[in-house]
Design a protein around this motif. Structure first.
Motif, PDB file in Angstrom:
ATOM      1  N   GLN A  25      16.330  14.915  26.973  1.00  0.00           N
ATOM      2  CA  GLN A  25      15.157  14.979  26.096  1.00  0.00           C
ATOM      3  C   GLN A  25      14.044  15.804  26.728  1.00  0.00           C
ATOM      4  O   GLN A  25      13.454  16.683  26.091  1.00  0.00           O
ATOM      5  CB  GLN A  25      14.652  13.561  25.810  1.00  0.00           C
ATOM      6  N   ASP A  29      12.325  19.473  25.748  1.00  0.00           N
ATOM      7  CA  ASP A  29      10.887  19.560  25.503  1.00  0.00           C
ATOM      8  C   ASP A  29      10.191  20.523  26.457  1.00  0.00           C
ATOM      9  O   ASP A  29       8.957  20.629  26.442  1.00  0.00           O
ATOM     10  CB  ASP A  29      10.241  18.175  25.637  1.00  0.00           C
ATOM     11  N   GLU A 218      19.660   7.753  23.248  1.00  0.00           N
ATOM     12  CA  GLU A 218      18.846   8.855  22.738  1.00  0.00           C
ATOM     13  C   GLU A 218      17.603   8.354  22.013  1.00  0.00           C
ATOM     14  O   GLU A 218      16.544   8.995  22.070  1.00  0.00           O
ATOM     15  CB  GLU A 218      19.686   9.731  21.806  1.00  0.00           C
ATOM     16  N   ASP A 219      17.713   7.198  21.335  1.00  0.00           N
ATOM     17  CA  ASP A 219      16.535   6.607  20.696  1.00  0.00           C
ATOM     18  C   ASP A 219      15.456   6.299  21.732  1.00  0.00           C
ATOM     19  O   ASP A 219      14.274   6.620  21.551  1.00  0.00           O
ATOM     20  CB  ASP A 219      16.906   5.301  19.981  1.00  0.00           C
ATOM     21  N   GLY A 222      13.912   9.414  23.287  1.00  0.00           N
ATOM     22  CA  GLY A 222      12.932  10.040  22.406  1.00  0.00           C
ATOM     23  C   GLY A 222      11.563   9.403  22.530  1.00  0.00           C
ATOM     24  O   GLY A 222      10.534  10.094  22.523  1.00  0.00           O
ATOM     25  N   TYR A 226       8.200  11.186  24.029  1.00  0.00           N
ATOM     26  CA  TYR A 226       6.959  11.184  23.254  1.00  0.00           C
ATOM     27  C   TYR A 226       5.795  10.648  24.083  1.00  0.00           C
ATOM     28  O   TYR A 226       4.702  11.231  24.113  1.00  0.00           O
ATOM     29  CB  TYR A 226       7.132  10.341  21.998  1.00  0.00           C
TER      30      TYR A 226
END
Length: 255
Positions: A25, A29, A218-219, A222, A226
């Motif tokens: 992730q 980003d 992956e949840d 994320g 964030y």
């Protein structure tokens, strides 16, 4: 002081599950990432796939943590230094009651979840203070907020990590270090429950049986991405996330 412009993160527990997903992730980003874990082969594959920098280390060993600090300092020096430390490494062993507790399992859980987190933070807090815009994110668990039968050892360790995180936030606010806690509920990963149940795949599968859409690695990654990607003055102190089917630790819908 100007706003933080560097994106240099250390992620522990990066060889599988939430740790590996967090590396992916952050790399997507635009972060520079040092991926830390014990298993060199898995780190090598992750580095090949993502471009992260691998570093094999056991965070419960002082010498390994010292090597990591020196490596990260040199690696990130040209791009602004270490600004973010993400402690994903941890785990659970056993589902015994307190009366039947296996002391070696309890000791392992405390060593990895609490002492390992402490050792990494102690090593990197000077660099985070010097940077001026440091971020710490500790992955705990809802088990660190609510107990359940058979979870005494894991809950005790995660309660300890939760307490460590809260104290750190109070202690380091004056140094402009934001401290984030992410506490997931039920997450279906390839190793967590399997390891906890001693490699019994059938028993591990039953934990998730009938549960509609448990969280994935992956949840959680994320949410981690964030939280650390927000402007530095925004601190998400504590984030609890569960699948909808898990309304509380004691209420799980199976269909």
């Amino acid at each position: 002081m100007a706003e933080n412009t560097s994106k240099n993160a250390i992620v522990t527990g990066a060889s599988s599950g939430i740790g590996a997903a967090t590396v992916r992730q952050l790399r997507s980003d635009g972060w520079n990432v040092i991926a830390v874990a014990r298993r060199e082969d898995r780190l090598a594959h992750l580095a090949q796939d993502t471009g992260a920098t691998p570093f094999a280390a056991d965070i419960t060993k002082d010498d390994d943590v010292a090597r990591l600090r020196a490596f990260a300092t040199d690696t990130f020096a040209p791009s602004g230094g270490v600004d973010t430390v993400i402690n994903i490494a941890g785990g659970a062993r056993g589902v015994d009651t307190v009366a039947n507790a296996q002391e070696e399992d309890w000791e392992w859980m405390y060593r990895v979840n609490v002492l390992g987190t402490m050792k990494v933070l102690k090593a990197f807090l000077p660099a985070l203070r010097e940077h001026g815009y440091g971020t710490v994110l500790n992955l705990t668990s809802t088990a660190g907020h609510t107990t359940y039968e058979g979870g005494g050892g894991y809950s005790a360790a995660k309660f300890g990590q939760h307490a460590l995180t809260g104290a750190l936030r109070l202690e380091e606010a004056e140094n402009n270090i934001r401290v984030i806690e992410v506490a997931p509920g039920m997450v279906a990963t390839e190793e967590f429950t399997l390891n906890r149940l001693g490699g019994n795949q059938e028993a591990a599968d039953k934990v998730y049986q009938g549960v509609e859409k448990p969280l994935t690695a992956e949840d959680v990654a994320g949410v981690v991405g964030y939280a650390v990607g927000l402007p530095h003055h925004i601190n998400l102190d504590q984030i609890v996330l569960r699948p909808v089917a898990q309304a509380a630790a004691h209420k799980l819908i199976r269909r």
